[in-house]
Design a protein around this motif. Structure first.
Motif, PDB file in Angstrom:
ATOM      1  N   GLN A   5       9.771  29.639 -16.378  1.00  0.00           N
ATOM      2  CA  GLN A   5      10.475  30.465 -17.434  1.00  0.00           C
ATOM      3  C   GLN A   5      12.093  30.181 -17.396  1.00  0.00           C
ATOM      4  O   GLN A   5      12.497  29.790 -16.299  1.00  0.00           O
ATOM      5  CB  GLN A   5      10.261  32.076 -17.231  1.00  0.00           C
ATOM      6  CG  GLN A   5      10.735  32.689 -15.982  1.00  0.00           C
ATOM      7  CD  GLN A   5      10.703  34.211 -15.909  1.00  0.00           C
ATOM      8  OE1 GLN A   5       9.705  34.814 -16.436  1.00  0.00           O
ATOM      9  NE2 GLN A   5      11.120  34.379 -14.587  1.00  0.00           N
ATOM     10  N   GLY A   6      12.446  30.260 -18.644  1.00  0.00           N
ATOM     11  CA  GLY A   6      13.956  29.976 -18.806  1.00  0.00           C
ATOM     12  C   GLY A   6      15.239  30.913 -18.130  1.00  0.00           C
ATOM     13  O   GLY A   6      15.971  30.445 -17.187  1.00  0.00           O
ATOM     14  N   GLU A   7      14.615  32.079 -17.904  1.00  0.00           N
ATOM     15  CA  GLU A   7      15.357  33.236 -17.303  1.00  0.00           C
ATOM     16  C   GLU A   7      14.594  34.343 -16.896  1.00  0.00           C
ATOM     17  O   GLU A   7      13.495  34.577 -17.418  1.00  0.00           O
ATOM     18  CB  GLU A   7      16.513  33.675 -18.353  1.00  0.00           C
ATOM     19  CG  GLU A   7      16.061  34.338 -19.503  1.00  0.00           C
ATOM     20  CD  GLU A   7      16.941  34.433 -20.469  1.00  0.00           C
ATOM     21  OE1 GLU A   7      18.219  34.292 -20.295  1.00  0.00           O
ATOM     22  OE2 GLU A   7      16.799  35.143 -21.601  1.00  0.00           O
ATOM     23  N   PRO A   8      15.224  35.335 -16.001  1.00  0.00           N
ATOM     24  CA  PRO A   8      14.481  36.394 -15.483  1.00  0.00           C
ATOM     25  C   PRO A   8      13.875  37.268 -16.591  1.00  0.00           C
ATOM     26  O   PRO A   8      14.474  37.235 -17.681  1.00  0.00           O
ATOM     27  CB  PRO A   8      15.407  37.069 -14.693  1.00  0.00           C
ATOM     28  CG  PRO A   8      16.280  36.112 -14.200  1.00  0.00           C
ATOM     29  CD  PRO A   8      16.239  35.214 -15.368  1.00  0.00           C
ATOM     30  N   ASN A   9      12.841  38.167 -16.430  1.00  0.00           N
ATOM     31  CA  ASN A   9      12.433  39.172 -17.482  1.00  0.00           C
ATOM     32  C   ASN A   9      12.025  38.416 -18.732  1.00  0.00           C
ATOM     33  O   ASN A   9      12.072  38.913 -19.841  1.00  0.00           O
ATOM     34  CB  ASN A   9      13.445  40.122 -17.763  1.00  0.00           C
ATOM     35  CG  ASN A   9      12.946  41.409 -18.256  1.00  0.00           C
ATOM     36  OD1 ASN A   9      11.466  41.847 -18.384  1.00  0.00           O
ATOM     37  ND2 ASN A   9      13.507  42.188 -19.085  1.00  0.00           N
ATOM     38  N   THR A  10      11.321  37.266 -18.493  1.00  0.00           N
ATOM     39  CA  THR A  10      10.891  36.494 -19.788  1.00  0.00           C
ATOM     40  C   THR A  10       9.302  36.742 -19.797  1.00  0.00           C
ATOM     41  O   THR A  10       8.816  36.297 -18.680  1.00  0.00           O
ATOM     42  CB  THR A  10      11.088  34.971 -19.824  1.00  0.00           C
ATOM     43  OG1 THR A  10      12.572  34.897 -19.902  1.00  0.00           O
ATOM     44  CG2 THR A  10      10.801  34.338 -21.156  1.00  0.00           C
ATOM     45  N   GLY A  11       8.593  36.880 -20.982  1.00  0.00           N
ATOM     46  CA  GLY A  11       7.162  37.274 -21.063  1.00  0.00           C
ATOM     47  C   GLY A  11       6.815  38.234 -21.816  1.00  0.00           C
ATOM     48  O   GLY A  11       7.705  39.483 -21.939  1.00  0.00           O
ATOM     49  N   ALA A  12       5.557  38.261 -22.132  1.00  0.00           N
ATOM     50  CA  ALA A  12       5.096  39.581 -23.238  1.00  0.00           C
ATOM     51  C   ALA A  12       4.916  40.685 -22.182  1.00  0.00           C
ATOM     52  O   ALA A  12       4.490  40.882 -21.230  1.00  0.00           O
ATOM     53  CB  ALA A  12       3.830  39.183 -23.857  1.00  0.00           C
ATOM     54  N   ASP A  13       5.559  42.019 -22.998  1.00  0.00           N
ATOM     55  CA  ASP A  13       5.158  43.149 -22.183  1.00  0.00           C
ATOM     56  C   ASP A  13       3.700  43.635 -22.122  1.00  0.00           C
ATOM     57  O   ASP A  13       3.135  43.288 -22.974  1.00  0.00           O
ATOM     58  CB  ASP A  13       5.921  44.490 -22.941  1.00  0.00           C
ATOM     59  CG  ASP A  13       7.522  44.251 -22.544  1.00  0.00           C
ATOM     60  OD1 ASP A  13       7.858  43.609 -21.665  1.00  0.00           O
ATOM     61  OD2 ASP A  13       8.323  44.942 -23.434  1.00  0.00           O
TER      62      ASP A  13
END
Ligand SMILES: [Ca+2]
Ligand SMILES: [Ca+2]
Ligand SMILES: [Ca+2]
Ligand SMILES: [Ca+2]
Length: 416
Positions: free
Chosen positions: A379-387
């Motif tokens: 992932q490009g940065e933390p907290n990336t992705g679908a909830d």
């Protein structure tokens, strides 16, 4: 026991009682003193160099064969299949494989035949293609022919004086992206109309990382596995070698523990602190953390063979919880929301791995573990992705590539 030892024991327990005066309850009754415990969390994954692998079969002129696999950003595909009407020639991508994603992270798809070349394994002296008596269709047995004692080289650089059909006249390779991390590769034998129709023999494929050369290294001697593929279309040794060295491997990230104050509670919505721990390996939202590998100087993940260790004091009735992220996932962690630290008054001791589970924090939608683009490594940065909007629960279907908990982690506890 002698009276001397009894006396010493008495003094010791009196001293400990004095030291643990915090444990006096309101009525002045002395309760059992605290015990100091050490917990060790070891990454016991078997280290593997490659991600996954498989084989291809015999592909006659006019026929094709497809194989599917999962791969993530940064993964490469290598494969090899014999040009049967030869002594030791095979079709393959470059020794470092072909990138499955471009620099922007888009899946590579379409006709990739131009990335495939005809190679000479350097293991058997070349005879006229389609005619030589030591070539697979005519030789008296496997591994028959004159040893070449050479190195793997592009046939175009070998200069053996023989004419070979253009690659595009023999083989066509298509790559499809089926969505997410799924790819399908198709090898088509188009040699029927060429100057030398030839079968393509059983071969092997492997998904791996950038900079790796799992099948051969141009300019160096072929392995025995590749030699058997290139001379006889026998992929057994190569398949075995690749299979024993391919699979899902993950570090564990810095985590958190709690005594009575649980790090998480199964069936409940994850706290923000747990979300960051489970999605990005950050225990920053917790006060009690373990973050530095044993023997390491600074915080970081633990890789196969590494461990974390932490100490705490606890009294009878106290409960331990902890969580450490399985890094090659979206929001999975290994841990427990509560282990009793005493068993009938005796401090728990030894291997407690069987009390540990793999949990899904319920905060990020899961992708194929080890390849998903929203997992920390990619992932490009933390907290990336679908909830995900779920609750913390045991992950019961992580995918067949993910080993059992006890093959990923070992947790031991010891009273000091
Ligand atoms: Ca040769
Ligand atoms: Ca031969
Ligand atoms: Ca999830
Ligand atoms: Ca993520």
């Amino acid at each position: 026991m002698s009276t001397k030892f009894l006396f010493r024991g008495l003094i010791l327990s009196l001293l400990m009682t004095n030291l643990s005066c915090d444990n006096d309850d309101d009525n002045g009754i002395i309760v059992a003193p605290n015990t100091s415990f050490t917990v060790t969390i070891e990454n016991v994954f078997e280290a593997k160099d490659y991600f996954n692998n498989g084989t291809t079969g015999f592909i006659q002129p006019g026929a094709s064969e497809s194989f599917s696999f999962d791969a993530g950003k940064g993964h490469y595909l290598s494969f090899a299949t014999m040009f049967v009407q030869s002594n030791d020639l095979f079709y393959a991508s470059a020794d470092h494989g072909l990138a499955l994603y471009d620099d922007e992270g888009n899946a590579v798809t379409g006709d990739i035949t131009s990335l495939i070349d005809l190679w000479d394994a350097g293991t058997e002296v070349n005879e006229e293609p389609g005619v030589g008596e030591n070539q697979a269709p005519r030789q008296s047995g496997a591994n028959t022919g004159v040893d070449e004692n050479g190195t793997v080289a592009l046939i175009g650089n070998v200069g053996d004086g023989f004419a070979y059909p253009e690659d595009e006249a023999v083989i066509k390779v298509l790559l499809e992206h089926d969505g997410g991390t799924k790819f399908t590769a198709t090898i088509e034998n188009v040699s029927a109309a060429s100057s030398l129709p030839t079968p393509l023999a059983p071969g092997a494929w492997v998904v791996h990382n950038d900079g790796q050369t799992p099948l051969f290294v141009a300019g160096t001697a072929a392995t025995e596995g590749l030699e058997r593929v290139a001379e006889d279309g026998n992929n057994e040794i190569l398949e075995e070698t690749l299979a024993s060295n391919s699979g899902y491997v993950s570090p564990f990230a810095p985590g958190s523990f709690g005594i009575n104050d649980a790090v998480f509670t199964a069936s409940e919505v994850a706290s923000e602190a747990l979300e960051a721990l489970a999605e990005d390996g950050s225990p920053a939202g917790f006060s009690l953390v373990f973050n530095t590998p044993v023997g390491g100087g600074s915080p970081g993940p633990i890789f196969p063979g590494d461990s974390y260790s932490f100490e705490f004091e606890a009294a009878e009735g106290d409960v331990l919880s902890f969580a450490t992220m399985l890094v090659q996932s979206n929001d999975w962690f290994v841990g427990t929301d509560g282990i009793q630290l005493y068993n009938n008054g005796t401090p728990v001791s030894g291997d407690i791995t069987n009390l540990i589970g793999l949990f899904d924090a319920g905060t990020e939608t899961d992708e194929y573990a080890g390849a998903g683009r929203n997992q920390p490594v990619r992932q490009g940065e933390p907290n990336t992705g679908a909830d995900e909007n779920g609750v913390v629960e045991l992950e019961t279907n992580p995918g067949s590539q993910v080993p059992n908990v006890s093959d990923m982690i070992k947790v031991t506890i010891n009273p000091n």
